[in-house]
Design a protein around this motif. Structure first.
Motif, PDB file in Angstrom:
ATOM      1  N   PHE A   1       0.807  -1.224   0.000  1.00  0.00           N
ATOM      2  CA  PHE A   1       0.000   0.000   0.000  1.00  0.00           C
ATOM      3  C   PHE A   1       0.843   1.279   0.000  1.00  0.00           C
ATOM      4  CE2 PHE A   1      -2.217  -2.780   3.347  1.00  0.00           C
ATOM      5  CZ  PHE A   1      -2.572  -3.716   2.406  1.00  0.00           C
ATOM      6  N   ASN A   2       1.756   1.364   1.020  1.00  0.00           N
ATOM      7  CA  ASN A   2       2.619   2.543   1.134  1.00  0.00           C
ATOM      8  C   ASN A   2       1.848   3.855   1.217  1.00  0.00           C
ATOM      9  OD1 ASN A   2       4.693   0.784   1.020  1.00  0.00           O
ATOM     10  ND2 ASN A   2       5.324   1.277  -1.066  1.00  0.00           N
ATOM     11  N   LEU A   3       0.713   3.838   1.902  1.00  0.00           N
ATOM     12  CA  LEU A   3       0.063   5.118   2.209  1.00  0.00           C
ATOM     13  C   LEU A   3       0.923   5.838   3.230  1.00  0.00           C
ATOM     14  CD1 LEU A   3      -3.642   3.971   2.499  1.00  0.00           C
ATOM     15  CD2 LEU A   3      -2.500   5.035   0.564  1.00  0.00           C
ATOM     16  N   PHE A   4       0.765   7.165   3.316  1.00  0.00           N
ATOM     17  CA  PHE A   4       1.550   7.927   4.282  1.00  0.00           C
ATOM     18  C   PHE A   4       0.803   7.954   5.608  1.00  0.00           C
ATOM     19  CE2 PHE A   4       2.574  10.052   0.128  1.00  0.00           C
ATOM     20  CZ  PHE A   4       3.734   9.321  -0.061  1.00  0.00           C
ATOM     21  N   PRO A   5       1.327   7.274   6.627  1.00  0.00           N
ATOM     22  CA  PRO A   5       0.540   7.061   7.848  1.00  0.00           C
ATOM     23  C   PRO A   5       0.287   8.344   8.645  1.00  0.00           C
ATOM     24  CG  PRO A   5       2.776   6.247   8.121  1.00  0.00           C
ATOM     25  CD  PRO A   5       2.630   6.613   6.676  1.00  0.00           C
TER      26      PRO A   5
ATOM     27  N   GLU B   1     -11.797  18.178  -4.356  1.00  0.00           N
ATOM     28  CA  GLU B   1     -12.984  17.718  -5.089  1.00  0.00           C
ATOM     29  C   GLU B   1     -12.673  16.464  -5.891  1.00  0.00           C
ATOM     30  OE1 GLU B   1     -14.371  21.023  -7.382  1.00  0.00           O
ATOM     31  OE2 GLU B   1     -15.015  22.085  -5.569  1.00  0.00           O
ATOM     32  N   ILE B   2     -11.538  16.505  -6.588  1.00  0.00           N
ATOM     33  CA  ILE B   2     -11.142  15.323  -7.368  1.00  0.00           C
ATOM     34  C   ILE B   2     -10.945  14.127  -6.446  1.00  0.00           C
ATOM     35  CG2 ILE B   2      -9.276  14.364  -8.756  1.00  0.00           C
ATOM     36  CD1 ILE B   2      -8.924  17.120  -9.967  1.00  0.00           C
ATOM     37  N   ALA B   3     -10.275  14.376  -5.315  1.00  0.00           N
ATOM     38  CA  ALA B   3     -10.006  13.285  -4.379  1.00  0.00           C
ATOM     39  C   ALA B   3     -11.309  12.666  -3.885  1.00  0.00           C
ATOM     40  CB  ALA B   3      -9.185  13.799  -3.199  1.00  0.00           C
ATOM     41  N   MET B   4     -12.285  13.512  -3.539  1.00  0.00           N
ATOM     42  CA  MET B   4     -13.545  12.975  -3.026  1.00  0.00           C
ATOM     43  C   MET B   4     -14.267  12.169  -4.105  1.00  0.00           C
ATOM     44  SD  MET B   4     -13.697  13.434   0.124  1.00  0.00           S
ATOM     45  CE  MET B   4     -15.308  12.694   0.338  1.00  0.00           C
ATOM     46  N   SER B   5     -14.229  12.656  -5.344  1.00  0.00           N
ATOM     47  CA  SER B   5     -14.931  11.905  -6.389  1.00  0.00           C
ATOM     48  C   SER B   5     -14.245  10.553  -6.612  1.00  0.00           C
ATOM     49  CB  SER B   5     -14.995  12.724  -7.679  1.00  0.00           C
ATOM     50  OG  SER B   5     -13.732  12.755  -8.290  1.00  0.00           O
ATOM     51  N   LEU B   6     -12.917  10.525  -6.469  1.00  0.00           N
ATOM     52  CA  LEU B   6     -12.231   9.240  -6.628  1.00  0.00           C
ATOM     53  C   LEU B   6     -12.501   8.311  -5.456  1.00  0.00           C
ATOM     54  CD1 LEU B   6      -8.936  10.470  -8.209  1.00  0.00           C
ATOM     55  CD2 LEU B   6     -10.462   8.751  -9.148  1.00  0.00           C
ATOM     56  N   LEU B   7     -12.603   8.892  -4.244  1.00  0.00           N
ATOM     57  CA  LEU B   7     -12.919   8.050  -3.086  1.00  0.00           C
ATOM     58  C   LEU B   7     -14.303   7.441  -3.248  1.00  0.00           C
ATOM     59  CD1 LEU B   7     -11.482   9.967  -0.001  1.00  0.00           C
ATOM     60  CD2 LEU B   7     -10.716   7.820  -0.984  1.00  0.00           C
ATOM     61  N   LYS B   8     -15.222   8.224  -3.853  1.00  0.00           N
ATOM     62  CA  LYS B   8     -16.558   7.664  -4.124  1.00  0.00           C
ATOM     63  C   LYS B   8     -16.427   6.504  -5.101  1.00  0.00           C
ATOM     64  CE  LYS B   8     -19.564  11.591  -3.203  1.00  0.00           C
ATOM     65  NZ  LYS B   8     -18.867  12.852  -3.562  1.00  0.00           N
ATOM     66  N   ARG B   9     -15.555   6.687  -6.090  1.00  0.00           N
ATOM     67  CA  ARG B   9     -15.388   5.650  -7.089  1.00  0.00           C
ATOM     68  C   ARG B   9     -14.857   4.359  -6.488  1.00  0.00           C
ATOM     69  NH1 ARG B   9     -12.219   7.391 -12.410  1.00  0.00           N
ATOM     70  NH2 ARG B   9     -11.426   5.280 -12.703  1.00  0.00           N
TER      71      ARG B   9
ATOM     72  N   LEU C   1      -7.642  11.853   2.898  1.00  0.00           N
ATOM     73  CA  LEU C   1      -7.806  12.957   1.952  1.00  0.00           C
ATOM     74  C   LEU C   1      -6.459  13.618   1.644  1.00  0.00           C
ATOM     75  CD1 LEU C   1     -10.044  14.413   0.421  1.00  0.00           C
ATOM     76  CD2 LEU C   1     -10.180  16.051   2.290  1.00  0.00           C
ATOM     77  N   GLU C   2      -5.647  13.821   2.679  1.00  0.00           N
ATOM     78  CA  GLU C   2      -4.328  14.438   2.467  1.00  0.00           C
ATOM     79  C   GLU C   2      -3.421  13.542   1.633  1.00  0.00           C
ATOM     80  OE1 GLU C   2      -4.110  17.073   6.586  1.00  0.00           O
ATOM     81  OE2 GLU C   2      -3.406  15.017   6.566  1.00  0.00           O
TER      82      GLU C   2
END
Lengths: 255, 426
Positions: free
Chosen positions: A99-103, A128-136, A108-109
């Motif tokens: 994954f390598n998300l930044f803990p 806005e883009i991030a939220m639409s992708l999270l919805k996806r 969102l960040e």
């Protein structure tokens, strides 16, 4: 298979590897790799562990440096020039096994970081883009949590959304489901299938043969640093030609 | 159990009774067996005996009011000595009638430290707090400040440069132009000043009488040496740690060399070099204030230690974090400031504060080169023949003051760990 039956012969090439060689010390990890990826093509790369498949896709965005041959991504030739490397990385998204998300950043960040800092996008637009992708990827309600609070499957979906935030032309997947608990594999694969149907160019290192059958235009089998065999999925699974491919398929498809 | 629960729910039982409540706790922790019970009783008696002796000495039979040392003798602690000498202990040889100035300087510094402890201040406010706080502190201590033109130009260059480097992505319209103008004024001004076109003008601010650093003493000296020592050593240590991990052999070599050299010598020898040997190497006529030299020695020394701690934090980060940042197209500065350092520093808070506490106390070594820090001024209180013979009281008092500072830092470290790891714990 219906999903893969589109014609790619007229599509332009987005990735071209010519005579690529790489060594780790004395170990010849990639030998004479030639590969041409068309726009919109989905390629699944499989092979035994240590066969160089991860190294191959990591060379494409310069996480690993190849020592001989040419790699051209979207018209840019990969060299030591930082400008070229950064240009390629902007076009190529990557999803890792772990994954390598930044803990230390919220979901969102994690998603808005690269658009804001690399693409210089205004914060609001990036969000806005991030939220639409999270919805996806079906987890908008997790936006303000931290990666450590999410399950593995959710984290990997966030990682996919994070890569998509940069609007990449090409997505690289390095064993995206290998670190997941079995019940979470499907939710990640579903997202990847959806992405494939939308026409993204994808290179996936994975052993999920169901996924390969469903979306791949081409399956590549690697062993000992070489591309041993490549074919359309139906043909690849039904009539493997090379002995090594047969052996490998026999081992992973034994149930 | 006949009534079935819905799918996904379950019955939970309460925990066993005997572990809860003060009696349960005491029985389990203090008197779980004969041996434990006896140990508990013996230790309680010992603690009570020592405490009662100490309270008798420090409070009940102590003398708070004596006017000379001889009146003090025979009873318990002679706190009258502290009462008599506290101005000397706290402010050293600073002119007596002016000692309100170091008092307020200490208040300003403590306020500055307390404000910067609050995480909500960790943005541009921090710069303002430290700018104003430092100005007040040094104005009070020196009494007069002559701020040279070059400092203004330098500040303009630094502010503009930081703005250009860090705010590019998230700047409001017009903001970047302000940074460009600032940086340009700073750079051009500094060059003109160096060439000699601009005069050696300085802004005089002189509300009080001038007090030179050799007269400073006590708490403000300790606080200034420790605070500014660590404030400058911290970013310097970060740079050293990053340099030590650099791919470029020259930078890496320089950083390794520096760290090993500094760590290989005692702080005392560094202080003595700074105070005795450095002036021998400087061209005649060029002098640096001794206090400043000690300050620089502390910064260099602390920087090397902080660098090694931060390197530990950098190494603890999984490789995937660097790769993810690379794959997203972040450049080196962005990767370091946004991804690497925030995580690495979190990991090293405990050892970092440990080092800070160590250096706060180590500043007392400056007494070797004749600077009157807090411990040294406490020593001076013992010199008076009228009050000879009470070192215990003075050192206990000094220890108490040091403890207050160090314990606050320790608690702050705990708070910071919890605060920074909110929500991020796996």
């Amino acid at each position: 298979m219906a999903a893969t039956a589109h014609d790619l012969s007229n599509a332009p090439s987005v990735i071209t590897l010519t005579g690529v060689n790489k060594w780790f010390g004395q170990f010849h990890v990639l030998s004479d790799i030639n590969l041409d990826v068309k726009e919109g093509e989905k390629i699944v790369i499989c092979g035994p562990s240590g066969s160089g498949k991860s190294t191959l896709i990591r060379c494409i965005n310069r996480l690993e440096e190849h020592q001989a041959g040419d790699i051209v991504v979207d018209g840019v030739t990969l060299s030591n020039d930082v400008k070229n490397i950064e240009a390629i990385r902007r076009e190529v998204g990557m999803v890792f096994q772990s994954f390598n998300l930044f803990p230390h950043l919220t979901i969102l960040e994690n998603l808005t970081l690269a658009p804001i800092w690399v693409k210089k996008m205004p914060k609001r637009e990036a969000e806005e883009i991030a939220m639409s992708l999270l919805k996806r990827v079906r987890i908008p309600e997790q936006a303000l949590k931290y990666p450590g609070q999410l399950s593995g499957g959710q984290q990997q979906r966030v990682a996919i959304a994070r890569a998509l935030c940069m609007r990449p032309k090409i997505m690289l997947f390095d064993e995206p489901t290998s670190a997941l608990d079995p019940e979470m594999v499907k939710e990640v694969l579903d997202v990847m299938v959806e992405l494939a149907r939308e026409g993204m160019t994808m290179l996936c290192v994975t052993h999920e043969m169901g996924f390969a059958r469903a979306v791949a235009d081409r399956v590549i089998f690697m062993d000992m640093g070489e591309i041993v065999e490549q074919n359309e999925p139906e043909e690849f699974f039904a009539n493997p030609r090379n002995e090594r491919t047969k052996l490998f398929l026999g081992q992973i498809l034994h149930h | 159990m006949t009534d079935a629960l819905p799918v996904g729910e379950r019955r939970q039982l309460a925990p066993p009774i005997d572990e809860t409540g003060p009696f349960g706790w005491a029985r389990k922790r203090l008197f779980s067996s004969w041996a434990n019970g006896i140990t508990t009783v013996v230790l309680l008696v010992a603690i009570g005996w020592i405490l009662s002796w100490f309270i008798d000495w420090a409070v009940l039979t102590a003398n708070f009011t004596a006017s000379t040392g001889s009146e003090c003798r025979g009873g318990g602690a002679c706190w009258a000595l502290i009462r008599e000498k506290y101005r000397l202990i706290f402010f050293g040889t600073f002119p007596y009638e002016q000692q309100w100035r170091p008092l307020f300087a200490v208040v300003a510094m403590l306020a500055m430290l307390i404000f910067s402890a609050d995480r909500r201040m960790w943005n541009w406010r921090l710069l303002v707090i430290w700018g104003v706080g430092s100005f007040i502190t040094f104005l009070l201590m020196f009494g007069q400040l002559h701020i040279p033109l070059s400092l203004f130009l330098f500040v303009a260059l630094v502010v503009g440069g930081i703005g250009l480097a860090m705010r590019k992505a998230i700047a409001a319209p017009g903001e970047m132009n302000a940074y460009r103008v600032l940086a340009a004024i700073g750079a051009i001004g500094l060059v003109l000043r160096l060439v000699g076109v601009l005069p050696a003008w300085s802004l005089p601010i002189a509300p009080f009488s001038y007090v030179e650093t050799s007269l400073w003493g006590g708490i403000p000296v300790t606080l200034i040496l420790a605070t500014y020592g660590l404030v400058f050593a911290f970013p310097y240590g970060i740079l050293l740690a990053l340099g030590r991990r650099s791919q470029l052999p020259l930078i890496k070599g320089l950083c390794v060399g520096f760290i090993e050299l500094i760590r290989g010598v005692p702080l005392i020898s560094l202080l003595i070099m700074a105070s005795v040997m450095l002036p021998l190497f400087l061209p005649s006529g060029v002098t640096f204030d001794k206090f400043l030299r000690a300050q620089v020695a502390v910064i260099l020394f602390a920087g090397a230690y902080i660098a090694e701690i931060i390197r530990g934090g950098l190494q603890s980060l999984p490789k995937g974090q660097f790769e993810a940042a690379d794959a997203m197209g972040l450049n080196y500065v962005q990767k370091t400031t946004l991804i690497v350092l925030p995580q690495a520093l979190r990991v090293v808070i405990p050892p970092l504060i440990n080092t800070f506490i160590g250096f706060f106390k180590d500043t007392s070594l400056v007494l070797i080169i004749g600077i009157f820090d807090f411990l040294n001024t406490a020593n001076q209180a013992l010199v008076d023949p009228n009050w000879a013979g009470f070192p215990g009281e003075v050192y206990l008092f000094a220890a108490f003051v040091y403890f207050c500072f160090c314990y606050s830092m320790s608690r702050y470290s705990k708070y910071l760990e919890v605060e920074l790891n909110k929500g991020t714990r796996r």
